[in-house]
Design an enzyme around this catalytic site. Structure first.
Site, PDB file in Angstrom:
ATOM      1  N   ASP A 464       0.825  -1.201   0.000  1.00 57.06           N
ATOM      2  CA  ASP A 464       0.000   0.000   0.000  1.00 57.06           C
ATOM      3  C   ASP A 464       0.861   1.253   0.000  1.00 57.06           C
ATOM      4  OD1 ASP A 464       0.926  -0.631   2.559  1.00 57.06           O
ATOM      5  OD2 ASP A 464      -0.776   0.282   3.576  1.00 57.06           O
ATOM      6  N   ARG A 468       5.244   4.347   6.320  1.00 59.61           N
ATOM      7  CA  ARG A 468       4.768   4.350   7.696  1.00 59.61           C
ATOM      8  C   ARG A 468       4.746   2.926   8.249  1.00 59.61           C
ATOM      9  NH1 ARG A 468      -1.076   5.954   5.613  1.00 59.61           N
ATOM     10  NH2 ARG A 468      -1.956   3.892   5.248  1.00 59.61           N
ATOM     11  N   ASP A 469       4.174   2.768   9.436  1.00 60.09           N
ATOM     12  CA  ASP A 469       4.131   1.447  10.056  1.00 60.09           C
ATOM     13  C   ASP A 469       3.030   0.624   9.382  1.00 60.09           C
ATOM     14  OD1 ASP A 469       2.119   3.070  10.903  1.00 60.09           O
ATOM     15  OD2 ASP A 469       2.538   2.874  13.037  1.00 60.09           O
ATOM     16  N   GLU A 470       3.291   0.230   8.166  1.00 62.02           N
ATOM     17  CA  GLU A 470       2.307  -0.551   7.418  1.00 62.02           C
ATOM     18  C   GLU A 470       3.056  -1.329   6.342  1.00 62.02           C
ATOM     19  OE1 GLU A 470      -2.341  -0.312   6.632  1.00 62.02           O
ATOM     20  OE2 GLU A 470      -1.290   1.550   6.951  1.00 62.02           O
ATOM     21  N   ASP A 477      -5.628  -2.513  -2.849  1.00 61.13           N
ATOM     22  CA  ASP A 477      -4.800  -1.547  -3.559  1.00 61.13           C
ATOM     23  C   ASP A 477      -4.287  -2.125  -4.878  1.00 61.13           C
ATOM     24  OD1 ASP A 477      -4.985  -1.099  -0.719  1.00 61.13           O
ATOM     25  OD2 ASP A 477      -3.529   0.510  -0.912  1.00 61.13           O
ATOM     26  N   TRP A 530     -11.319  -5.830  -1.918  1.00 60.25           N
ATOM     27  CA  TRP A 530     -10.052  -6.306  -1.357  1.00 60.25           C
ATOM     28  C   TRP A 530      -9.899  -7.797  -1.643  1.00 60.25           C
ATOM     29  CZ3 TRP A 530     -11.594  -1.613  -0.691  1.00 60.25           C
ATOM     30  CH2 TRP A 530     -10.691  -0.636  -0.317  1.00 60.25           C
ATOM     31  N   GLU A 743      -2.086   9.138  -0.950  1.00 61.82           N
ATOM     32  CA  GLU A 743      -3.099   8.194  -0.480  1.00 61.82           C
ATOM     33  C   GLU A 743      -4.491   8.808  -0.516  1.00 61.82           C
ATOM     34  OE1 GLU A 743      -2.660   7.018   3.603  1.00 61.82           O
ATOM     35  OE2 GLU A 743      -3.903   5.229   3.285  1.00 61.82           O
ATOM     36  N   HIS A 764       1.041   6.198  -2.370  1.00 56.13           N
ATOM     37  CA  HIS A 764       0.057   5.117  -2.433  1.00 56.13           C
ATOM     38  C   HIS A 764      -0.384   5.035  -3.888  1.00 56.13           C
ATOM     39  CE1 HIS A 764      -1.168   4.045   1.661  1.00 56.13           C
ATOM     40  NE2 HIS A 764      -2.235   3.450   1.190  1.00 56.13           N
TER      41      HIS A 764
HETATM   42  C1  BGC Z   1      -3.942   1.003   3.714  1.00 53.20           C
HETATM   43  C2  BGC Z   1      -4.794   0.991   2.494  1.00 53.20           C
HETATM   44  C3  BGC Z   1      -5.630  -0.246   2.612  1.00 53.20           C
HETATM   45  C4  BGC Z   1      -6.565   0.059   3.730  1.00 53.20           C
HETATM   46  C5  BGC Z   1      -7.673  -0.898   3.919  1.00 53.20           C
HETATM   47  C6  BGC Z   1      -4.847   1.215   4.868  1.00 53.20           C
HETATM   48  O1  BGC Z   1      -4.228   1.338   6.066  1.00 53.20           O
HETATM   49  O2  BGC Z   1      -2.907   1.914   3.638  1.00 53.20           O
HETATM   50  O3  BGC Z   1      -4.245   1.335   1.335  1.00 53.20           O
HETATM   51  O4  BGC Z   1      -6.197  -0.732   1.483  1.00 53.20           O
HETATM   52  O5  BGC Z   1      -5.859   0.262   4.920  1.00 53.20           O
HETATM   53  O6  BGC Z   1      -8.259  -0.739   5.084  1.00 53.20           O
END
Ligand code: BGC
Length: 867
Positions: A464, A468-470, A477, A530, A743, A764
């Site tokens: 995504d 960041r913390d992800e 996406d 998703w 994003e 994003h």
């Molecule tokens: C992500 C998104 C993702 C979404 C879904 C986010 O935190 O960055 O791109 O699809 O969460 O909940």
């Protein structure tokens, strides 16, 4: 038919060979030929032939083995993309050389240049090595350990191969020289099921004498933080290395050196490493092995999943960018601006420091009020720290982390010089296959931003965001971005591998996790848009590459997801229960509620349900599963009826009456009558005009909205929306200086402050899905048959009202480069099209009621604009 050259002479050589040339002969997914993971690699090639009418009807593939034997197979077929392996299956470690030539009427082209293919370790029994792990060093709070051993090599081998992987990340060296150019190996897969290994040709590095084999191990995705702060050890808490060095000597004897209990572990100079937080490196230890503590290793229990070869390209440094300028911020910090938001590492050269001095580098994508804007990074510290050794010149660069940044604050180097700083761009080394430019510089920047967001987020898996913390493989996406991605770069192996992980992570009832690899571990996942990655990503890939093998491998996963939706939809055939992300990040969603949207989430869910059921039906058609074609067609028809009954009025009003729902019904042909279709088209037009051409869609509607306007016959409105600069719009971000796709539409607010929402990444790719429309409609190049076997050239000038006066779009298809280049001068359209051998193009000019069809070659057209 004899092939005649343009000059009218028979184009044959004295030896009877046709002069068509074979190029780009490749196996499976492209450039990788060492360590392939299949016994029967499919083969593809491109052909350069001047005569568009010439057709080959057979090909011959010749295989030469290392023992000097050879065999050839002639296949009566005019195919040239992913043709089946015509020989007996290869064995592990087998190396063969291949050539292809094609022919017709007993005439053959010259053979292609040779393609070397070598298999990796294909069977579990090929692995004699064990995973070894340090015992006390390199614990959860320790630094990165090194595992190593020494060995004596009596004679230089004629061939040396290293097969290697790790639980965690590894960087392998032989006698201190790094093996290969890949970084962040072995990458991230669904480790509990599939772990990738790498194969390296290390013949050059293995010399006679004493050899040290060593690997530094990092936490990476295996043991570092993932998803939320402090959430570590998603897969295990011990780092380990698995390596097998296989040496072949001149007399044919072999020696295999495995990781085993004889290896040792020691500390490294990397005191801390984490993908989110950064890395701390003590260069005093790094440069002085005497300072390291050492201990034996422990052999771990055998790995329970499957070791797999990679299908996509490795992660590498793909570009080095010089620093653009150094800024002194209002608060007095030194900040380097690279001029481009990117993903990778800062490399800094420091001279004349004293041992023990510290340098700290913090990263950010944007500045806010002139200072580093780190708030969007949430908990990620994104900080690299170095303790200097005091060597006259030191190069600072991390190994086991990565950052998304345009700006880097440097503390500890007061005399920082711009020429001493560089950014190393890292990402999967995908081959670029798509280009677009137009008469509008802002659109060109927008397109560049899409490319940069893809480069940053195609880092071993489709993520995504990278900062960041992800940084997770969010399915929604990539689902919306896959068509764009597959145009811009060759995603065939990269996404085929990721889809294997998706299938491996799928729940027994068909539920598809929201991130792949699945570290969220929701026990019962399933949400529209998703989870539909299971069906729609394979569909996009199949369209782009005509990869039937991938489709067949994914088919049961596709079907399982759709069957789960059938259950969720129940007797009324409407998916109107349960959790949904919906039209995520609709511009009206408040900063703290990204799921709040204008579009009814269950209208979205049932629309996706129909869309995915049809995708499975179409895949069943390709694969020849006649029973499934009937079954899924029937389900789709019932769901369409229910959708129309429940959500659509007779004059085409769709529940929740917003841009996204009309985009869905028009693009996916969900309406069951002409009055509904024209009503919906009219209503969408009204909504877009009322919104003053601003985008009013989130993740679901954004990839579709311009196509919906095109279907409604209003390319003029689509162009007005694309060229809108007021927020929300694509060019708003460009006008705010964006160099990647944001994003949210307003990640940066007009006054230069960062959006207070927690979802505020500046990198994003999801909204960048608009580039697909720019390629297909504005540029005019769209695929009409899978793999671009047939294309439609129909630029937007065919309709009235586009203010863009020139565009050029090029795609490197499996057959070769297709290009469409047009400009409008004095109300005349000039169009040039180039088509490779193997592709048929249908060309539309203003006023045409049917296309003219051309085949390979360069073609030029001119026509008055008005019709
Ligand atoms: C992500 C998104 C993702 C979404 C879904 C986010 O935190 O960055 O791109 O699809 O969460 O909940």
């Amino acid at each position: 038919m004899l092939w005649e050259s343009a000059a009218g002479e028979r184009a044959s050589r004295p030896d009877g060979d046709l002069t068509a040339r074979i190029e780009n002969f490749r196996s499976e997914y492209g450039e990788q030929t060492l360590g392939i993971g299949t016994t029967s690699p499919r083969l593809s090639w491109m052909i350069q032939a001047d005569d568009p009418e010439w057709e080959f009807d057979r090909y011959e593939i010749t295989l030469s083995r290392e023992d000097g034997t050879a065999e050839s197979v002639i296949v009566a077929s005019g195919e040239q993309v992913l043709v089946p392996w015509p020989f007996a299956p290869l064995r592990s470690r087998e190396r063969v050389s291949l050539r292809v030539r094609v022919g017709s009427d007993d005439r053959w082209t010259l053979p292609s240049s040779s393609l070397e293919v070598e298999t990796g370790l294909l069977e579990p029994t090929d692995w004699s090595a064990d995973f070894v792990s340090p015992i006390s060093l390199g614990g959860l709070d320790g630094g990165a350990p090194i595992v190593y051993r020494e060995l004596d090599v009596a004679e230089k081998p004629v061939r040396a191969r290293l097969y290697v992987t790790a639980l965690g990340l590894y960087e392998f060296a032989i006698n201190g020289r790094r093996v290969g150019h890949d970084v962040l190996t072995p990458g991230w897969t669904a480790y509990q099921h599939r772990l990738r290994y790498q194969t390296y040709d290390v013949t050059e590095l293995v010399t006679q004498g004493t050899l040290t084999l060593s690997a530094v191990l990092g936490n990476g995705w295996y043991r570092g933080q993932l998803v939320w702060p402090g959430n570590r050890s998603s897969y295990g808490d011990r780092l380990a290395l698995l390596a097998q060095l296989e040496l072949t000597f001149a007399d044919g004897t072999r020696r295999v050196v495995d990781t085993d209990a004889g290896w040792r572990a020691c500390t490294s100079g990397i005191l801390f490493d984490d993908l989110y937080d950064g890395q701390t490196t003590d260069l005093r230890i790094e440069n002085d092995s005497e300072r390291r503590q050492s201990e034996p290793v422990e052999v771990l229990a055998p790995y329970g999943g499957t070791l797999v070869a990679r299908t996509g390209p490795p992660v590498r440094v793909t570009e080095t960018l010089p620093a653009a300028r150094i800024i002194t911020t209002p608060g007095g910090s030194l900040v380097v601006d690279f001029g481009q938001n990117l993903v990778g590492w800062v490399r800094l050269r420091v001279r004349g420091a004293t041992a023990g001095e510290r340098v700290t580098i913090r990263h950010a994508e944007v500045l806010e009020h002139g200072e580093l804007g780190t708030r969007p990074l949430r908990s990620a510290k994104a900080t690299c720290e170095y303790i200097l050794s005091g060597a006259p010149e030191e190069v600072l660069q991390p190994t086991f982390t990565f950052n998304g940044f345009r700006y880097a604050e440097v503390v500890g180097v007061p005399d920082l010089r711009v020429e001493d700083v560089e950014a190393l761009v890292i990402g999967s080394a995908l081959e670029r296959t798509g280009w677009f430019e137009s008469s509008d510089p802002d659109l060109n920047r927008l397109h560049e931003n899409v490319v940069w967001s893809m480069r940053g987020n195609f880092l071993d898996l489709p993520t995504d965001c990278p900062q960041r913390d992800e940084r997770l493989g969010w399915t929604g996406d990539i689902q919306v971005f896959a068509p764009t991605a597959s145009f811009l770069f060759d995603t065939s192996g990269f996404l085929a591998g990721w889809l294997r992980d998706l299938a491996a992570e799928q729940k027994p009832d068909g539920g598809v996790p929201y991130v792949i690899p699945d570290v969220l571990r929701d026990p019962d996942p399933g949400a529209a848009g998703w989870s539909d990655a299971a069906t729609l990503v394979p569909e996009s890939l199949y369209r782009a590459h005509a990869d039937r093998g991938m489709l067949s491998a994914q088919y049961s996963s596709m079907r399982a997801w759709v069957d789960k939706m059938v259950t969720l939809a129940g007797d009324d055939n409407l998916w109107n229960t349960g959790f949904q992300f919906g039209d995520w990040l609709d511009p009206t969603a408040p900063p703290e509620d990204a799921a709040a949207a204008q579009a009814d989430k269950y209208v979205v869910a049932t629309a996706y349900y129909i869309r995915s059921v049809r995708a499975v039906r179409d895949a069943a058609k390709v694969l020849g599963f006649a029973g499934d074609v009937v079954r899924y067609d029937d389900i789709a028809i019932r769901a369409e009826e229910a959708f129309n009954r429940e959500y659509v009025t007779d004059d085409g009003r769709v529940r929740s009456d917003c841009q996204t729902v009309y985009a869905l019904v028009l693009c996916w042909d969900l309406l069951d009558s002409e009055p509904k279709r024209s009503g919906a088209a009219r209503r969408l037009t009204e909504l877009v005009i009322e919104a003053d051409y601003r985008v009013n869609t989130g993740f679901v509607g954004t990839p579709l909205i311009l196509d919906a306007l095109t279907i409604a016959g209003r390319i003029d409105l689509a162009c007005a929306m694309l060229l809108q600069r007021e927020c929300p719009s694509w060019l708003y971000a460009v006008s705010m200086g964006a160099t990647t796709i944001w994003e949210r539409w307003d990640s940066m607010l007009p006054d230069g402050t960062i959006n207070p929402g927690s979802m505020t990444s500046f990198n994003h790719y999801a909204y960048g899905a608009v580039a697909d429309w720019m390629h297909r409609v504005l540029g005019g190049l769209s695929m009409a048959e899978p793999g671009y076997r047939r294309v439609t050239i129909r630029p937007s000038f065919v309709s009235e009202g586009t203010p863009v006066t020139a565009a050029r779009v090029r795609h490197r298809s499996p057959y070769g480069d297709i290009e469409c280049n047009w400009q409008i001068v004095d109300d005349v359209v000039r169009l040039s099209v180039s088509v490779p051998y193997g592709v048929t193009a249908d060309i539309w000019l203003p006023g045409d009621t049917k296309p003219s069809t051309v085949r390979s070659g360069a073609h030029r057209f001119e026509a008055p604009l008005a019709n």
